[in-house]
Write an enzyme that holds these catalytic residues in place. Structure first.
Site, PDB file in Angstrom:
ATOM      1  N   VAL A 142       2.655  14.152   0.527  1.00  0.00           N
ATOM      2  CA  VAL A 142       1.700  13.817   1.888  1.00  0.00           C
ATOM      3  C   VAL A 142       2.135  12.928   2.736  1.00  0.00           C
ATOM      4  O   VAL A 142       1.988  12.938   3.883  1.00  0.00           O
ATOM      5  CB  VAL A 142       0.212  13.604   1.102  1.00  0.00           C
ATOM      6  CG1 VAL A 142      -0.519  15.105   0.702  1.00  0.00           C
ATOM      7  CG2 VAL A 142       0.457  12.658   0.030  1.00  0.00           C
ATOM      8  N   VAL A 143       2.541  11.592   2.141  1.00  0.00           N
ATOM      9  CA  VAL A 143       2.858  10.512   3.066  1.00  0.00           C
ATOM     10  C   VAL A 143       4.113  11.001   3.765  1.00  0.00           C
ATOM     11  O   VAL A 143       4.245  10.776   4.857  1.00  0.00           O
ATOM     12  CB  VAL A 143       3.209   9.230   2.161  1.00  0.00           C
ATOM     13  CG1 VAL A 143       3.474   8.107   2.974  1.00  0.00           C
ATOM     14  CG2 VAL A 143       1.816   8.978   1.329  1.00  0.00           C
ATOM     15  N   ASP A 180      -1.604   1.581 -12.434  1.00  0.00           N
ATOM     16  CA  ASP A 180      -1.405   1.708 -11.089  1.00  0.00           C
ATOM     17  C   ASP A 180      -1.737   0.069 -10.583  1.00  0.00           C
ATOM     18  O   ASP A 180      -1.143  -0.595  -9.759  1.00  0.00           O
ATOM     19  CB  ASP A 180      -2.268   2.767 -10.182  1.00  0.00           C
ATOM     20  CG  ASP A 180      -2.188   2.613  -8.849  1.00  0.00           C
ATOM     21  OD1 ASP A 180      -1.340   2.937  -8.357  1.00  0.00           O
ATOM     22  OD2 ASP A 180      -3.142   1.963  -8.237  1.00  0.00           O
ATOM     23  N   LYS A 218       0.651  -3.285  -8.776  1.00  0.00           N
ATOM     24  CA  LYS A 218       0.278  -4.027  -7.541  1.00  0.00           C
ATOM     25  C   LYS A 218       0.014  -5.504  -7.851  1.00  0.00           C
ATOM     26  O   LYS A 218       0.304  -6.063  -7.170  1.00  0.00           O
ATOM     27  CB  LYS A 218      -0.916  -3.207  -7.016  1.00  0.00           C
ATOM     28  CG  LYS A 218      -0.728  -1.755  -6.307  1.00  0.00           C
ATOM     29  CD  LYS A 218      -1.792  -0.965  -6.025  1.00  0.00           C
ATOM     30  CE  LYS A 218      -1.452   0.393  -5.440  1.00  0.00           C
ATOM     31  NZ  LYS A 218      -2.765   1.163  -5.646  1.00  0.00           N
TER      32      LYS A 218
END
Lengths: 456, 456
Positions: free
Chosen positions: A27-28, A212, A216
């Protein structure tokens, strides 16, 4: 759109296009390709040279990608990298992303990546290679999607000292907790709904268990404290154990429950952790609703700062990738700048049990005289200081109520109370020992929940 | 603090210090000097070379400045500039700041400035000089103090299209409006209090009348739309006419009053303006309290973003200045980059009366049948479409109440009503004509207030 004007940072006469290779077309990637193909004049004006998409590496070249001409697709990523001045890696995962990025760097190409897992695990390897080759590596899209946070922490705060970072950096879990709070639902029900709506993955482990967010957190901590922090140094606890009852009690005590990525400077070093936490309702992070992300940064001179926006999704993430691409391309025209990694401080990264924070502990106890004194005594014995205590006589639990209304000797059931203790800042290790000791007290029926309080 | 490590972007062997000249030594300058003198190792590690403060230009060298050795003070700013690799201009005003910056640029020195008035008036002149000389000019501190906003808009969003910027960029007026909202006070009373507390200047014109916000709006609009916008193109209205009653009515209709700097892309060009506005209570800007600043940015791909923090004060502003200084110094080591100004789009800047927005109009009218129809007719005649109407029968005003209870023929006083109309988006020019026509209607006793509604 008009042609590049004289104010661009390079001469306005014809400039050789910079060749861009795109690795991955999800998608990106599809969105990045679309902008490169549809808005070349804008990007050229902002960069100072045209950006030419020379190929898109995918696993299956037979599958069409909306808006991307089939002749640009290739399954030979290595050859594509070798033809590029700028490489945009959006494959995710460790391999082959790692090898392809190192290959690009060795070729002298600038690199843009959104690969948080690779950066959190092997960032230093990539940064050292980029510094040795004098090429840029940019990764704004790896943390909090569209929100500019990497560049502000790395560059805007380069003359300040960050003391703490509190981030809502996973939209799925923020959505889940927000739905629990506003609709009183259980975690499992909300996760199931989110999966049906496409907001959560079929396997929600990466989000729900905090993996996730932990990647980060490692990246943010490294930037904020000029210290290399790797994924395995991040203490991690997801939201699986958060109950509807926890969320409701949070509300009653003036808090909301958020999954936070925390990087904190203490006298001893750096504490980096991901866990659910109670955030005071008046804190700016408390107002971050739905799938939005926000990163709250405290710096010695700047004071509190917050960066808010969409943390995921094809178009928002593509915005961050393209911003990086323009920067890396500009640097490429004036000579690359290296990784910009600054790890000079090399502070010790503390173990999980050295974290210092406040806690809210909920207990169910027998409601008779002297129980509170016993509980307070246990905390005092462990050097944990109490900030507030709230005691509520509980409605008799269902089985007690039945016993009371039924026949038989059970009608002697004692009343119970709920205690909500909030502590002053204490070490994780002291609290764990305190909770174990409380669980062993005779009048303590159960430890209902233990949640950290952050943002105070 | 440790010495520069191998990860800095320059060789680790001895590097010549970069000579820093500081022009101006007020609250921000003193703080910048203090950090340069007290934390040289940190800055050197982050920059890749030592930063040496070679002098501080002030008007009165006999006045001591806390923490700044007297031998660094000079009243010969030109000679100081001529000895510097990097010049930090914190004098404010147009001259001599302008001439000194141009002199620094001509010498090949990198420039950091916080001078919003100079940038808003003469930015293009400075940017062209910097481009011609190939030196950096950075100005993060000129807009919203400590909040990184210049760099994110200029660099992080370089691959996106900004559609709108809504900024709370003046802390004094935000404090005043917030106090009015929470304490029900009048503007004059709050301004007087703020002056006593040192939050507002003795002459509050720059803040209260929106001049400060207008300069920041011009800078933000230029960055966001790749178009030169100067201060005289910004439509400006301050908060002087905002009443306690306006603030209370805002609350009743689910809004808060904020002084906004607005830069908006329309089909026809760019609208740049500063005025008080009703912001919906659920908008992230509505939660920005006290003297805090925040800039809300909407971009085509990124979606909504918000940047929040302290917009003024010595230490917060110094944080932004020092962040710029490290960046400009790094660029200086690898060759300067120019102004980074991008004005390629050169969109038309629209006149004030071409702005398109929603309005909330409050009217006091005679309370009899048919008045609402008359009012609605006037809006329809001017092509202004009504979104909502709220009618409240007003308490009889004091003089009417007296008349009713007194003796005499005035006891026939008619009842009055307050109408609150919210319009759909309309042109400023259409609304001005509408309001004039409403004022001329026989049953309209007065137009109580006209406020724009933003952030919808």
């Amino acid at each position: 759109m008009s042609a590049p004007a004289a104010s661009a940072p390079v001469p306005s006469d014809a400039v050789r296009p910079l060749r861009v290779a795109l690795l991955g077309c999800g998608v990106v990637g599809t969105e990045v390709a679309r902008v490169l193909l549809d808005h070349p004049d804008d990007l050229a004006a902002r960069t100072g040279a045209p950006l030419e998409l020379v190929g898109v590496a995918v696993r299956d070249v037979t599958r069409p990608r909306a808006g991307v001409p089939a002749e640009l697709l290739t399954d030979d990523a290595e050859s594509l990298v070798d033809r590029a001045d700028l490489v945009v890696e959006l494959m995710g995962g460790i391999e082959p992303a790692r090898s392809l990025i190192l290959r690009a760097i060795a070729n002298g190409a600038g690199v843009v990546t959104a690969n948080k897992a690779l950066l959190a695990e092997q960032g230093p390897l990539l940064f050292e290679a980029a510094d040795a080759a004098g090429v840029d590596i940019a990764f704004e899209a790896a943390v909090a999607g569209a929100i500019p946070i990497v560049r502000p922490v790395r560059e805007s705060l380069a003359g300040d000292h960050v003391t703490r970072v509190l981030g809502i950096v996973n939209g799925t879990t923020n959505y889940v907790l927000d739905e629990m709070a506003t609709k009183g639902l259980d975690l499992d029900d909300v996760v199931r709904q989110a999966q049906e709506l496409g907001y959560a993955e079929a396997d929600p482990t990466a989000d729900v268990d905090g993996f996730d967010a932990a990647a980060k957190a490692a990246i943010l901590a490294s930037l904020a404290f000029h210290t290399r922090v790797s994924l395995d140094q991040v203490a991690r606890e997801g939201i699986r154990s958060v109950t509807a009852d926890d969320v409701e009690w949070a509300r009653r005590t003036g808090h909301v429950v958020k999954l936070l990525a925390i990087a904190e400077r203490t006298a001893e070093g750096v504490s980096v952790r991901v866990h659910p936490a109670l955030v005071p309702a008046e804190h700016p992070l408390a107002a971050v609703r739905g799938a939005f992300n926000a990163v709250f940064v405290e710096a010695a001179a700047a004071g509190p700062l917050m960066f808010y926006g969409q943390g995921a999704g094809g178009r928002p993430t593509a915005s961050a990738v393209l911003g990086d691409l323009v920067s890396v391309a500009r640097d490429r025209l004036t000579g690359g700048k290296g990784s910009y990694e600054s790890a000079y401080a090399s502070l010790p990264v503390l173990p999980a049990d050295a974290a210092v924070t406040r806690y809210q502990v909920r207990l169910r106890v027998d409601d008779h005289t002297g129980v509170l004194a016993q509980v307070a005594g246990v905390l005092a014995d462990h050097g944990v200081s109490i900030d507030t205590v709230r005691q509520t006589v509980a409605h008799p639990p269902a089985h007690v109520a039945e016993a009371v209304h039924g026949a038989g000797p059970e009608t002697t059931a004692e009343p119970v109370a709920d205690l909500v203790l909030t502590t002053h800042a204490a070490r994780e290790a002291s609290l764990a020992a305190t909770v174990a000791a409380l669980a062993g007290l005779e009048p303590v029926q159960r430890i209902t929940s233990v949640l950290r309080v952050e943002g105070v």
